[in-house]
Every structure is written in structure tokens, then in C-alpha cells.
Design a protein around this motif. Structure first.
Motif, short mmCIF file in Angstrom:
data_model
loop_
_atom_site.label_atom_id
_atom_site.label_comp_id
_atom_site.label_asym_id
_atom_site.label_seq_id
_atom_site.Cartn_x
_atom_site.Cartn_y
_atom_site.Cartn_z
N ILE A 265 0.84 -1.19 0.00
CA ILE A 265 0.00 0.00 0.00
C ILE A 265 0.88 1.24 0.00
CG2 ILE A 265 -1.74 1.29 1.30
CD1 ILE A 265 -2.68 -1.39 2.46
N ALA A 266 0.63 2.14 -0.96
CA ALA A 266 1.45 3.34 -1.05
C ALA A 266 0.62 4.60 -1.27
CB ALA A 266 2.47 3.20 -2.18
N THR A 267 -0.69 4.48 -1.47
CA THR A 267 -1.52 5.65 -1.76
C THR A 267 -2.79 5.61 -0.92
OG1 THR A 267 -2.83 4.59 -3.51
CG2 THR A 267 -0.70 5.55 -4.16
N ARG A 268 -3.52 6.72 -0.94
CA ARG A 268 -4.77 6.80 -0.19
C ARG A 268 -5.79 5.79 -0.71
NH1 ARG A 268 -3.33 11.96 -1.73
NH2 ARG A 268 -2.71 13.43 -0.10
N ALA B 137 -4.91 2.44 0.42
CA ALA B 137 -5.16 2.32 1.86
C ALA B 137 -6.65 2.07 2.13
CB ALA B 137 -4.70 3.57 2.58
N ALA B 138 -7.52 2.72 1.35
CA ALA B 138 -8.96 2.51 1.52
C ALA B 138 -9.33 1.06 1.21
CB ALA B 138 -9.73 3.47 0.62
N ILE B 139 -8.73 0.52 0.15
CA ILE B 139 -8.96 -0.89 -0.19
C ILE B 139 -8.43 -1.78 0.93
CG2 ILE B 139 -8.32 -2.73 -1.79
CD1 ILE B 139 -8.13 -0.48 -3.96
N GLY B 140 -7.22 -1.48 1.40
CA GLY B 140 -6.62 -2.28 2.46
C GLY B 140 -7.41 -2.24 3.75
N GLY B 141 -8.04 -1.10 4.06
CA GLY B 141 -8.84 -1.00 5.27
C GLY B 141 -10.03 -1.95 5.25
#
Length: 256
Positions: A45-48, A51-55
């Protein structure tokens, strides 16, 4: 025995293995580390947006393993999904970034975040702000350039990361260095004697803070912003997460 679930919301199994090895190095003898890797998403993860997907993936992974751990670690430095995880879980959930930065605050007035990719900068800065630590941040220093292997980027870029950290000390007046990013797990013990101030790494700090919170035996909030949300139906979610949101039993018998 304390069971700590280490969640890698990235799809890189090699990074998960690195995280697990570093976690077991610092864990107490009666602590069991169970590390799991996201089955969908991006390698790191390197972008917003990532990060939303990862959350969302973090919440799914927690729901799938609910009832089988005493604490969980969101093992990506920007702490994707951390707030939602704390709402839903009855046990402590620790973020890699928050654990590292709060530990750094116990060792000095200001800390610098050092990592391996410039793309991480905006997300990391917003993570610092979200945790209310902007006033304690000396700088964010990031390398700029390609790397051969995500899992081995710490070894590959060790000399450059050390130089960057020492620049943060001399030029930014950092009292503590935070080595940021799951792929850098295990690097701090190797390079700490080459850096002029204390060095903190996320997974080590998160494991020790997880053990502390388990030992404190704190209760789940029933009021305030981290109480469990009221049950709600959903459409199209993974079955375990849908069951958790609905407040119904999940396959392993745990009832939220």
C-alpha cells in the motif's frame, strides 16, 4: 498464552514472513504470533486509494479470525482500517504506525519517519495528522528510486536509509527515528548502532504494546466513539464480516 494476530493487508507473502519473523524475535515466551496475508489487494500500500482498499480487507480478515486471538496488529504503516477495527473488535487492535510513533514519543521530543519510497509521503503525513502527532513530527524522509525486491528493500537500501536517518537527526533535529513500512521489519536491530539516536520499528513496537494491552485486561467500550455499532444488515460483503456487522454468530461460534 497470548495470541497475537498480525494482519498484512498487502498481498505479499514474503513481507508477511518478514513481519512474522521480526514479531517473534521480540515477543514474550508465552506469546504466539499468527501472521496472515491479504488474499486480494495490492503488493504494498502506497496511496490513499490503496489504503482505503486495504482497510476494507483488514475488517474482512479480522472477521474471519474473530475469537481466535487476544490482540491484533494492522501491519501496514499507515494503519488502514484501524478505527473501524477498534469499533468492531472486543480485543485490542494496534496499528503499526501508531505504535511506532507513540513509542518514539516516549524516547524523545520529536521523531522523523524514514522509509523507502517517495509515493508513501502524502499517506504517511496524513497518518501522522490522524493520530494527532503533527507537533511531534520533525520530518518525513523518503528514498526516491526503484528497488529490486519489496521484501528485501531494507537490506538493499540499508546504507541509504541509514544516511537518510542521520540527515534527519542533523538537519531536522529528530530525537528518534521511526523506520516505516512493513518491508523494513527486522531492519532496526541491524542498523541502530549506525544511527545517532534511538531507532523504532513498527512491528516490534506493536507486538510489545499488544502484550501490554492484553495484560491490562481492558474492557470493550460500551460508550463513546469506539463502542460497537448497532447491528445492521448488509449486501454483498464477505459472510464473516456481514455476520459481524449484523451481530449474529459467525462460523467459529463467537457472537458479537
Amino acid at each position: 498464552m497470548t495470541r497475537i494476530l498480525v494482519l498484512n493487508p498487502n498481498t505479499s507473502t514474503a513481507v508477511t514472513e518478514r513481519l512474522a519473523a521480526a514479531a517473534r524475535t521480540v515477543a514474550a515466551p508465552d506469546t504466539t504470533i499468527v501472521a496472515v496475508t491479504a488474499t486480494r489487494g495490492v503488493p504494498y500500500i502506497a496511496t490513499r486509494a490503496e489504503a482505503a482498499i486495504g482497510g476494507a480487507v483488514v475488517l474482512e480478515m479480522l472477521a474471519e479470525h474473530i475469537g481466535r486471538f487476544d490482540a491484533a496488529i494492522v501491519a501496514a504503516f499507515g494503519d488502514p482500517g484501524l478505527g473501524g477495527a477498534r469499533e468492531l473488535m472486543d480485543v485490542p487492535v494496534i496499528g503499526l504506525a501508531e505504535a511506532a510513533m507513540l513509542s518514539a514519543c516516549m524516547l524523545g521530543r520529536r521523531f522523523s519517519v524514514v522509509s523507502f519510497a517517495r509515493a508513501l509521503g502524502p499517506w504517511y503525513r496524513e497518518c501522522v495528522e490522524a493520530h494527532g502527532l503533527t507537533g511531534r513530527l520533525a520530518s518525513i524522509r523518503l528514498l526516491d528510486g526503484p528497488f529490486a525486491s519489496l521484501a528485501d528493500v531494507g537490506t538493499e537500501k540499508a546504507d541509504l536509509l541509514v544516511a537518510l536517518a542521520n540527515q534527519a537527526v542533523t538537519e531536522d533535529e529528530a530525537d528518534v527515528i521511526v523506520l516505516a513500512g512493513a518491508p523494513l521489519a527486522g531492519l532496526a536491530p541491524i542498523v541502530k548502532h549506525r544511527i545517532a539516536v534511538p531507532v523504532i520499528e513498527g512491528i516490534a513496537a506493536a507486538v510489545k504494546q499488544a502484550e501490554l494491552l492484553v495484560a491490562l485486561d481492558v474492557r470493550k467500550a460500551v460508550a463513546g466513539t469506539y463502542r460497537r455499532p448497532d447491528p445492521k444488515p448488509s449486501d454483498g460483503l464477505a459472510p464473516a464480516l456481514a455476520a459481524l456487522l449484523a451481530g449474529t454468530p459467525v462460523p467459529n461460534g463467537f457472537r458479537p
